[in-house]
Design a protein around this motif. Structure first.
Motif, PDB file in Angstrom:
ATOM      1  N   VAL A 147       1.782  -8.072  15.183  1.00 22.36           N
ATOM      2  CA  VAL A 147       3.200  -8.387  15.361  1.00 22.36           C
ATOM      3  C   VAL A 147       3.608  -7.897  16.740  1.00 22.36           C
ATOM      4  CG1 VAL A 147       5.530  -8.076  14.501  1.00 22.36           C
ATOM      5  CG2 VAL A 147       3.622  -8.210  12.891  1.00 22.36           C
ATOM      6  N   ALA A 148       4.083  -8.827  17.585  1.00 17.81           N
ATOM      7  CA  ALA A 148       4.442  -8.457  18.950  1.00 17.81           C
ATOM      8  C   ALA A 148       5.766  -7.718  19.013  1.00 17.81           C
ATOM      9  CB  ALA A 148       4.491  -9.710  19.837  1.00 17.81           C
ATOM     10  N   ALA A 149       6.736  -8.117  18.177  1.00 20.05           N
ATOM     11  CA  ALA A 149       8.045  -7.472  18.206  1.00 20.05           C
ATOM     12  C   ALA A 149       7.948  -6.059  17.615  1.00 20.05           C
ATOM     13  CB  ALA A 149       9.069  -8.297  17.435  1.00 20.05           C
ATOM     14  N   ALA A 150       8.963  -5.264  17.908  1.00 18.39           N
ATOM     15  CA  ALA A 150       8.966  -3.883  17.443  1.00 18.39           C
ATOM     16  C   ALA A 150      10.072  -3.603  16.432  1.00 18.39           C
ATOM     17  CB  ALA A 150       9.109  -2.921  18.627  1.00 18.39           C
ATOM     18  N   ARG A 151      11.121  -4.438  16.419  1.00 18.92           N
ATOM     19  CA  ARG A 151      12.271  -4.115  15.587  1.00 18.92           C
ATOM     20  C   ARG A 151      11.941  -4.194  14.102  1.00 18.92           C
ATOM     21  NH1 ARG A 151      18.228  -7.060  15.960  1.00 18.92           N
ATOM     22  NH2 ARG A 151      19.248  -5.824  14.336  1.00 18.92           N
ATOM     23  N   ARG A 152      11.397  -5.316  13.660  1.00 19.62           N
ATOM     24  CA  ARG A 152      11.104  -5.472  12.232  1.00 19.62           C
ATOM     25  C   ARG A 152      10.033  -4.505  11.752  1.00 19.62           C
ATOM     26  NH1 ARG A 152      11.375 -12.006  10.967  1.00 19.62           N
ATOM     27  NH2 ARG A 152      13.586 -12.275  11.500  1.00 19.62           N
ATOM     28  N   PRO A 153       8.936  -4.315  12.492  1.00 13.82           N
ATOM     29  CA  PRO A 153       7.970  -3.304  12.019  1.00 13.82           C
ATOM     30  C   PRO A 153       8.571  -1.908  11.895  1.00 13.82           C
ATOM     31  CG  PRO A 153       6.928  -4.754  13.606  1.00 13.82           C
ATOM     32  CD  PRO A 153       8.385  -5.095  13.594  1.00 13.82           C
ATOM     33  N   LEU A 154       9.455  -1.523  12.827  1.00 17.10           N
ATOM     34  CA  LEU A 154      10.090  -0.217  12.710  1.00 17.10           C
ATOM     35  C   LEU A 154      10.954  -0.136  11.454  1.00 17.10           C
ATOM     36  CD1 LEU A 154      11.072   0.600  16.399  1.00 17.10           C
ATOM     37  CD2 LEU A 154       9.370   1.748  14.979  1.00 17.10           C
ATOM     38  N   LEU A 155      11.648  -1.220  11.138  1.00 19.62           N
ATOM     39  CA  LEU A 155      12.431  -1.236   9.901  1.00 19.62           C
ATOM     40  C   LEU A 155      11.529  -1.114   8.670  1.00 19.62           C
ATOM     41  CD1 LEU A 155      15.074  -4.014  10.727  1.00 19.62           C
ATOM     42  CD2 LEU A 155      15.397  -1.535  10.741  1.00 19.62           C
ATOM     43  N   VAL A 156      10.368  -1.766   8.713  1.00 21.87           N
ATOM     44  CA  VAL A 156       9.425  -1.675   7.597  1.00 21.87           C
ATOM     45  C   VAL A 156       8.925  -0.243   7.439  1.00 21.87           C
ATOM     46  CG1 VAL A 156       7.147  -2.409   6.798  1.00 21.87           C
ATOM     47  CG2 VAL A 156       8.739  -4.095   7.692  1.00 21.87           C
ATOM     48  N   LEU A 157       8.548   0.386   8.562  1.00 24.20           N
ATOM     49  CA  LEU A 157       8.033   1.755   8.488  1.00 24.20           C
ATOM     50  C   LEU A 157       9.115   2.726   8.001  1.00 24.20           C
ATOM     51  CD1 LEU A 157       5.923   1.889  11.781  1.00 24.20           C
ATOM     52  CD2 LEU A 157       5.181   1.290   9.480  1.00 24.20           C
ATOM     53  N   ALA A 158      10.332   2.555   8.515  1.00 22.50           N
ATOM     54  CA  ALA A 158      11.418   3.421   8.061  1.00 22.50           C
ATOM     55  C   ALA A 158      11.708   3.216   6.576  1.00 22.50           C
ATOM     56  CB  ALA A 158      12.680   3.164   8.888  1.00 22.50           C
ATOM     57  N   GLY A 159      11.655   1.961   6.117  1.00 20.01           N
ATOM     58  CA  GLY A 159      11.872   1.699   4.696  1.00 20.01           C
ATOM     59  C   GLY A 159      10.785   2.316   3.832  1.00 20.01           C
ATOM     60  N   CYS A 160       9.536   2.246   4.293  1.00 21.74           N
ATOM     61  CA  CYS A 160       8.443   2.848   3.521  1.00 21.74           C
ATOM     62  C   CYS A 160       8.619   4.360   3.396  1.00 21.74           C
ATOM     63  CB  CYS A 160       7.107   2.526   4.194  1.00 21.74           C
ATOM     64  SG  CYS A 160       6.625   0.785   4.098  1.00 21.74           S
ATOM     65  N   LEU A 161       8.977   5.005   4.503  1.00 24.06           N
ATOM     66  CA  LEU A 161       9.186   6.446   4.457  1.00 24.06           C
ATOM     67  C   LEU A 161      10.376   6.808   3.561  1.00 24.06           C
ATOM     68  CD1 LEU A 161       8.272   9.173   5.482  1.00 24.06           C
ATOM     69  CD2 LEU A 161       9.746   8.855   7.472  1.00 24.06           C
ATOM     70  N   ALA A 162      11.432   5.996   3.609  1.00 20.57           N
ATOM     71  CA  ALA A 162      12.588   6.250   2.755  1.00 20.57           C
ATOM     72  C   ALA A 162      12.218   6.119   1.277  1.00 20.57           C
ATOM     73  CB  ALA A 162      13.718   5.283   3.107  1.00 20.57           C
ATOM     74  N   VAL A 163      11.351   5.173   0.943  1.00 26.97           N
ATOM     75  CA  VAL A 163      10.920   5.003  -0.451  1.00 26.97           C
ATOM     76  C   VAL A 163      10.158   6.234  -0.930  1.00 26.97           C
ATOM     77  CG1 VAL A 163       9.355   3.686  -1.931  1.00 26.97           C
ATOM     78  CG2 VAL A 163      10.926   2.487  -0.418  1.00 26.97           C
ATOM     79  N   VAL A 164       9.286   6.767  -0.073  1.00 26.76           N
ATOM     80  CA  VAL A 164       8.509   7.946  -0.467  1.00 26.76           C
ATOM     81  C   VAL A 164       9.417   9.154  -0.661  1.00 26.76           C
ATOM     82  CG1 VAL A 164       6.705   9.528   0.264  1.00 26.76           C
ATOM     83  CG2 VAL A 164       6.416   7.082   0.617  1.00 26.76           C
ATOM     84  N   LEU A 165      10.343   9.366   0.276  1.00 25.67           N
ATOM     85  CA  LEU A 165      11.252  10.505   0.148  1.00 25.67           C
ATOM     86  C   LEU A 165      12.166  10.354  -1.063  1.00 25.67           C
ATOM     87  CD1 LEU A 165      12.212  11.059   3.904  1.00 25.67           C
ATOM     88  CD2 LEU A 165      10.528  12.306   2.526  1.00 25.67           C
TER      89      LEU A 165
ATOM     90  N   VAL B 192       0.832  -1.204   0.000  1.00 23.64           N
ATOM     91  CA  VAL B 192       0.000   0.000   0.000  1.00 23.64           C
ATOM     92  C   VAL B 192       0.869   1.258   0.000  1.00 23.64           C
ATOM     93  CG1 VAL B 192      -1.793   1.237   1.274  1.00 23.64           C
ATOM     94  CG2 VAL B 192      -1.862  -1.240   1.137  1.00 23.64           C
ATOM     95  N   ASN B 193       2.033   1.193   0.653  1.00 25.29           N
ATOM     96  CA  ASN B 193       2.935   2.343   0.615  1.00 25.29           C
ATOM     97  C   ASN B 193       3.417   2.607  -0.817  1.00 25.29           C
ATOM     98  OD1 ASN B 193       4.781   4.267   2.257  1.00 25.29           O
ATOM     99  ND2 ASN B 193       6.199   3.161   0.943  1.00 25.29           N
ATOM    100  N   GLY B 194       3.511   1.556  -1.631  1.00 21.17           N
ATOM    101  CA  GLY B 194       3.849   1.755  -3.039  1.00 21.17           C
ATOM    102  C   GLY B 194       2.811   2.597  -3.764  1.00 21.17           C
ATOM    103  N   LEU B 195       1.520   2.428  -3.399  1.00 21.18           N
ATOM    104  CA  LEU B 195       0.487   3.271  -3.992  1.00 21.18           C
ATOM    105  C   LEU B 195       0.682   4.738  -3.618  1.00 21.18           C
ATOM    106  CD1 LEU B 195      -2.666   1.029  -3.404  1.00 21.18           C
ATOM    107  CD2 LEU B 195      -1.319   1.263  -5.502  1.00 21.18           C
ATOM    108  N   CYS B 196       1.037   4.967  -2.339  1.00 21.81           N
ATOM    109  CA  CYS B 196       1.281   6.347  -1.912  1.00 21.81           C
ATOM    110  C   CYS B 196       2.500   6.931  -2.628  1.00 21.81           C
ATOM    111  CB  CYS B 196       1.471   6.402  -0.399  1.00 21.81           C
ATOM    112  SG  CYS B 196       0.007   5.927   0.545  1.00 21.81           S
ATOM    113  N   ALA B 197       3.528   6.096  -2.848  1.00 17.00           N
ATOM    114  CA  ALA B 197       4.702   6.580  -3.575  1.00 17.00           C
ATOM    115  C   ALA B 197       4.350   6.917  -5.029  1.00 17.00           C
ATOM    116  CB  ALA B 197       5.812   5.535  -3.521  1.00 17.00           C
ATOM    117  N   LEU B 198       3.470   6.125  -5.651  1.00 16.22           N
ATOM    118  CA  LEU B 198       3.028   6.451  -7.022  1.00 16.22           C
ATOM    119  C   LEU B 198       2.226   7.742  -7.042  1.00 16.22           C
ATOM    120  CD1 LEU B 198       1.955   2.936  -8.390  1.00 16.22           C
ATOM    121  CD2 LEU B 198       4.015   4.243  -8.946  1.00 16.22           C
ATOM    122  N   GLY B 199       1.530   8.029  -5.916  1.00 12.83           N
ATOM    123  CA  GLY B 199       0.782   9.283  -5.846  1.00 12.83           C
ATOM    124  C   GLY B 199       1.657  10.510  -5.868  1.00 12.83           C
ATOM    125  N   MET B 200       2.941  10.348  -5.552  1.00 12.03           N
ATOM    126  CA  MET B 200       3.854  11.486  -5.609  1.00 12.03           C
ATOM    127  C   MET B 200       4.068  11.970  -7.045  1.00 12.03           C
ATOM    128  SD  MET B 200       4.899  12.199  -2.475  1.00 12.03           S
ATOM    129  CE  MET B 200       3.200  11.873  -1.984  1.00 12.03           C
TER     130      MET B 200
END
Length: 551
Positions: free
Chosen positions: A101-119, A68-76
């Motif tokens: 997802v109980a852990a926090a490390r991998r989701p944070l990496l996913v969120l950071a990667g999504c934001l990096a893709v948009v920027l 879904v973040n790819g859709l937002c990146a295409l919206g740019m």
């Protein structure tokens, strides 16, 4: 034919409902975009991504967020505005990511990667400042805040679930305590019956036997007394059976009538390869200690015959001045000989196994060691000749001491020997995890705000302080000096004009400034260009926000 596992109906209904809501939002955004929207890129492709991403979020929620973040990146790449309805889908799937997802490390990496893709998309497409403002404020909020809300929701559910499990375990513990109290009461009744009523019946049988020998009785009286004595004997036997039912000898340590020699003799007669020896003078042992020695040998023999048939068993009983030691060692069965189970009568039941034997030895004040020994197994039990603990009395489990009260409560030292129950530790662990999630739910937005808000605020300040309203633009007159027009001009010029505006044709020798025609922060508006020759306004025109198409 391979078996295909169908998901539960509740999950299917939930996925269909969420997909329908997000698809409706996407359709509304497509209709709101008007004729400029592409049916394939702005409607069909997002709907296909949602159909895949929503069910996928149950097994791989991080992958669903990336799609879904790819859709937002295409919206740019939209030249009109970066805002679109896909941000709602991104927020929903980010919430599911935190919830599932109980852990926090991998989701944070996913969120950071999504934001990096948009920027990175903004940098590659060289988007205007409005797009950067959207990518640094709206999208991070749609990624992080729903994820934190999902984690908080998950922590609360885990805390409630662990609380209910603790309540059930406490209820089961209460039932066990009540059952133990009932069994203890039965054991007390059995002891009273054995000590009082059994003694009385024995005396009655003794008196009947004495009267039977009286010379003054007739043959009929002697016959009646013999029948009476037989009836009393039957009553004593029935009493013994009743006591055995109320008070199980295998669990309470009542003395056994069999001897170790009898037990080993039966084992050898059944074909068990057992050798035994006794060292030291045989002391006079109490019935409880004798029963403990017997049960130790019995349990070790039972385990040896069960787990290592045809293996040699060595039994050694050593008597010291104050204690008796029992060693039972069994060797592993020979590899070239088939294992067999001993034929004949059962040697004896092992009760609850080594756990019950350990409890019995501990109650008698002794100690038990078990473990592998030279390829086989070894059981060693040491019994004191004087029993230190009261048999049949369960050892109380240590509990957490209550907090002291009164004037000396602050000076009391904690008891380092107390044992916290496992359920309490689990509940405390879940509670601490829920507190950490709650702290993260408030701290993470603050940290993210400290990183993004200053740049976003500065960018918003630049966008809003460089606005020249259309009415004031119309009042500007060419040929007038800047000092006369200063009251109509904004405080700052717009610093981020697009390339087609910056390199548009202009008169030679002039300096041009750009101003925004509106205050909308999420939509690119037309620009006003004012060109100055020295301090005199020479030209003014309007530059379209969209890049002109080349024929």
């Amino acid at each position: 034919m391979p078996y295909i596992r169908m998901p539960p109906v509740r999950q299917v209904c939930g996925d269909v409902a969420l997909s329908s809501v997000l698809a409706a939002a996407t359709g509304y955004g497509f209709r709101d975009a008007g004729a400029a929207a592409s049916p394939v890129e702005d409607l069909c492709l997002p709907l296909a991504v949602l159909v895949v991403a929503v069910p996928l979020s149950r097994r791989r929620p991080g992958t669903a967020v990336v799609l879904v973040n790819g859709l937002c990146a295409l919206g740019m790449a939209d030249p009109a505005t970066p805002a679109n309805a896909h941000v709602l889908s991104l927020a929903a799937l980010s919430f599911l990511l935190g919830l599932r997802v109980a852990a926090a490390r991998r989701p944070l990496l996913v969120l950071a990667g999504c934001l990096a893709v948009v920027l990175a998309t903004c940098a590659v497409l060289r988007t205007p400042a409005v797009w950067w403002f959207y990518a640094s404020t709206v999208l991070p909020a749609a990624l992080v805040l729903p994820w934190l809300a999902g984690r908080h929701w998950r922590g609360r559910h885990e805390l409630v679930r662990e609380g209910w499990q603790l309540a059930r375990s406490l209820e089961e513990h209460q039932h066990l305590v009540a059952e133990q109290a009932r069994l203890t009461e039965r054991a007390d009744i059995a002891a009273d019956m054995h000590d009082s009523l059994g003694h009385v019946l024995s005396l009655v049988a003794l008196r009947a036997g004495a009267l039977e020998l009286s010379p003054d009785l007739t043959d009929r009286d002697r016959t009646d007394l013999a029948e009476l004595r037989a009836t009393i004997a039957d009553a004593v036997e029935q009493l013994r059976e009743t006591v055995a039912v109320l008070h199980d000898p295998a669990e309470t340590g009542l003395p056994v009538t069999d001897t170790v020699e009898d037990l080993l003799g039966r084992a050898a007669a059944c074909g068990v390869p057992v050798r035994w020896e006794r060292h030291g003078a045989m002391p006079i042992l109490s019935a409880l200690v004798q029963g403990g020695v017997y049960r130790a040998v019995q349990e070790a023999l039972t385990n040896a015959v069960k787990h290592a048939p045809d293996g040699e068993i060595r039994v050694r009983i050593s008597h010291a001045a104050d204690r008796t030691r029992v060693d039972v060692v069994n060797a592993a069965p020979p590899a070239d000989r088939p294992a067999f189970a001993a034929e004949g009568p059962t040697i004896g039941a092992g009760g609850r196994g080594l756990t019950g034997l350990r409890e019995r030895v501990t109650v008698l004040g002794g100690s038990l060691w078990t473990g592998p020994h030279q390829g086989g197994f070894r059981v060693t039990a040491v019994f004191p000749h004087q029993v230190a603990a009261c048999p049949g009395t369960p050892t109380p489990h240590p509990k957490t001491a209550p907090a002291p009260r009164g004037p000396h409560a602050g000076s009391a030292r904690p008891d380092t020997n107390t044992v916290v129950p496992e359920s309490v530790r689990r509940l405390a662990s879940v509670r601490n995890a829920a507190r950490r999630r709650s702290v993260a739910a408030f701290a993470a937005p603050v940290v993210a705000a400290a990183f993004f808000v200053p740049s976003a605020v500065y960018l918003a300040w630049q966008l809003t302080t460089s606005v020249l309203p259309p009415s004031r633009f119309d009042e500007l007159t060419i040929g007038r000096p800047r000092a006369e027009l200063a009251s109509l001009l904004p405080d700052h010029a717009y610093p981020y004009p697009p390339d087609h505006a910056r390199f548009a044709p202009r008169p030679p020798g002039v300096r041009c400034e750009f101003y925004r025609s509106g205050r909308d922060l999420l939509t690119e508006v037309d620009l006003y260009r004012l060109c100055w020759s020295g301090n005199t306004l020479t030209t003014k025109d309007t530059v379209s926000a969209s890049r002109p198409t080349t024929p």
